[in-house]
Design a protein around this motif. Structure first.
Motif, short mmCIF file in Angstrom:
data_model
loop_
_atom_site.label_atom_id
_atom_site.label_comp_id
_atom_site.label_asym_id
_atom_site.label_seq_id
_atom_site.Cartn_x
_atom_site.Cartn_y
_atom_site.Cartn_z
N LEU A 61 -6.20 4.52 5.72
CA LEU A 61 -6.60 3.29 6.41
C LEU A 61 -6.41 3.44 7.92
CD1 LEU A 61 -7.46 0.25 6.02
CD2 LEU A 61 -5.02 -0.24 6.09
N THR A 62 -5.26 3.96 8.31
CA THR A 62 -4.95 4.14 9.73
C THR A 62 -5.90 5.13 10.38
OG1 THR A 62 -2.63 3.61 9.30
CG2 THR A 62 -3.12 4.76 11.35
N GLY A 63 -6.17 6.23 9.70
CA GLY A 63 -7.09 7.23 10.24
C GLY A 63 -8.49 6.69 10.45
N ARG A 64 -8.99 5.98 9.47
CA ARG A 64 -10.34 5.43 9.62
C ARG A 64 -10.36 4.33 10.67
NH1 ARG A 64 -14.82 3.94 5.14
NH2 ARG A 64 -16.29 3.02 6.60
N ALA A 65 -9.33 3.52 10.72
CA ALA A 65 -9.25 2.46 11.72
C ALA A 65 -9.29 3.06 13.13
CB ALA A 65 -7.99 1.63 11.53
N GLN A 66 -8.52 4.11 13.36
CA GLN A 66 -8.51 4.77 14.67
C GLN A 66 -9.89 5.32 15.01
OE1 GLN A 66 -5.34 7.60 14.30
NE2 GLN A 66 -3.78 6.13 14.95
N ALA A 67 -10.54 5.92 14.04
CA ALA A 67 -11.88 6.49 14.26
C ALA A 67 -12.90 5.41 14.60
CB ALA A 67 -12.32 7.26 13.02
N GLU A 68 -12.69 4.20 14.07
CA GLU A 68 -13.63 3.10 14.31
C GLU A 68 -13.18 2.18 15.44
OE1 GLU A 68 -14.74 1.10 10.70
OE2 GLU A 68 -15.19 2.98 9.69
N GLY A 69 -12.07 2.54 16.11
CA GLY A 69 -11.61 1.74 17.23
C GLY A 69 -10.91 0.45 16.86
N ARG A 91 -3.41 -2.99 12.05
CA ARG A 91 -3.47 -2.78 10.61
C ARG A 91 -4.12 -3.97 9.91
NH1 ARG A 91 1.82 -0.87 7.60
NH2 ARG A 91 1.35 0.96 8.82
N SER A 92 -3.81 -5.18 10.37
CA SER A 92 -4.39 -6.37 9.76
C SER A 92 -5.91 -6.36 9.85
CB SER A 92 -3.86 -7.64 10.42
OG SER A 92 -2.50 -7.81 10.13
N GLU A 93 -6.43 -6.02 11.03
CA GLU A 93 -7.88 -5.96 11.20
C GLU A 93 -8.48 -4.84 10.37
OE1 GLU A 93 -11.57 -7.03 11.91
OE2 GLU A 93 -9.83 -8.22 12.44
N ALA A 94 -7.78 -3.73 10.24
CA ALA A 94 -8.26 -2.63 9.41
C ALA A 94 -8.36 -3.07 7.94
CB ALA A 94 -7.33 -1.43 9.54
N ILE A 95 -7.37 -3.79 7.47
CA ILE A 95 -7.39 -4.28 6.09
C ILE A 95 -8.54 -5.27 5.91
CG2 ILE A 95 -6.13 -5.65 4.37
CD1 ILE A 95 -3.55 -4.31 5.53
N ARG A 96 -8.71 -6.18 6.87
CA ARG A 96 -9.82 -7.14 6.78
C ARG A 96 -11.16 -6.42 6.77
NH1 ARG A 96 -6.24 -10.38 9.82
NH2 ARG A 96 -7.03 -9.62 11.81
N ALA A 97 -11.32 -5.41 7.62
CA ALA A 97 -12.58 -4.65 7.67
C ALA A 97 -12.84 -3.96 6.33
CB ALA A 97 -12.54 -3.63 8.80
N LEU A 147 0.85 -1.19 0.00
CA LEU A 147 0.00 0.00 0.00
C LEU A 147 0.88 1.24 0.00
CD1 LEU A 147 -2.50 -1.13 2.80
CD2 LEU A 147 -2.82 -1.29 0.32
N ASP A 148 0.47 2.26 -0.75
CA ASP A 148 1.24 3.50 -0.76
C ASP A 148 0.96 4.28 0.54
OD1 ASP A 148 -1.03 5.36 -1.11
OD2 ASP A 148 -1.19 4.42 -3.07
N GLU A 149 1.79 5.27 0.81
CA GLU A 149 1.70 6.03 2.06
C GLU A 149 0.33 6.70 2.25
OE1 GLU A 149 3.91 6.09 4.56
OE2 GLU A 149 5.04 4.60 3.42
N THR A 150 -0.24 7.21 1.16
CA THR A 150 -1.54 7.87 1.24
C THR A 150 -2.62 6.88 1.66
OG1 THR A 150 -0.87 9.42 -0.47
CG2 THR A 150 -3.22 9.23 -0.06
N THR A 151 -2.59 5.70 1.08
CA THR A 151 -3.58 4.67 1.41
C THR A 151 -3.41 4.21 2.85
OG1 THR A 151 -3.63 3.97 -0.90
CG2 THR A 151 -4.53 2.44 0.71
N ILE A 152 -2.17 4.00 3.27
CA ILE A 152 -1.91 3.58 4.65
C ILE A 152 -2.41 4.65 5.63
CG2 ILE A 152 -0.11 3.13 6.36
CD1 ILE A 152 1.45 1.74 4.09
N ALA A 153 -2.15 5.92 5.33
CA ALA A 153 -2.60 7.00 6.20
C ALA A 153 -4.13 7.04 6.30
CB ALA A 153 -2.06 8.34 5.71
#
Length: 59
Positions: free
Chosen positions: A14-22, A26-32, A6-12
């Motif tokens: 993904l990480t931002g939305r994962a944090q917002a959703e608790g 990263r693995s669980e964020a990708i699965r979600a 994943l490029d840096e923009t996509t990772i950022a």
């Protein structure tokens, strides 16, 4: 297991939305994200398989 790049923009994003959703890993964020993209399609495919051309449930 499926390695992905994943490029840096996509990772950022993904990480931002994962944090917002608790979501804490990263693995669980990708699965979600994958579930969100595929599950509606899977439900639609199941519906198509269970109905006739007029949308009536097959016996």
């Amino acid at each position: 297991m499926a390695p992905v790049r994943l490029d840096e923009t996509t990772i950022a994003a993904l990480t931002g939305r994962a944090q917002a959703e608790g979501i804490t890993t990263r693995s669980e964020a990708i699965r979600a994200a994958i579930r969100q993209w595929t599950e509606p399609r899977l439900r639609f495919t199941t519906w198509i398989a269970s109905t006739d051309r007029r949308g009536r449930t097959r016996q």
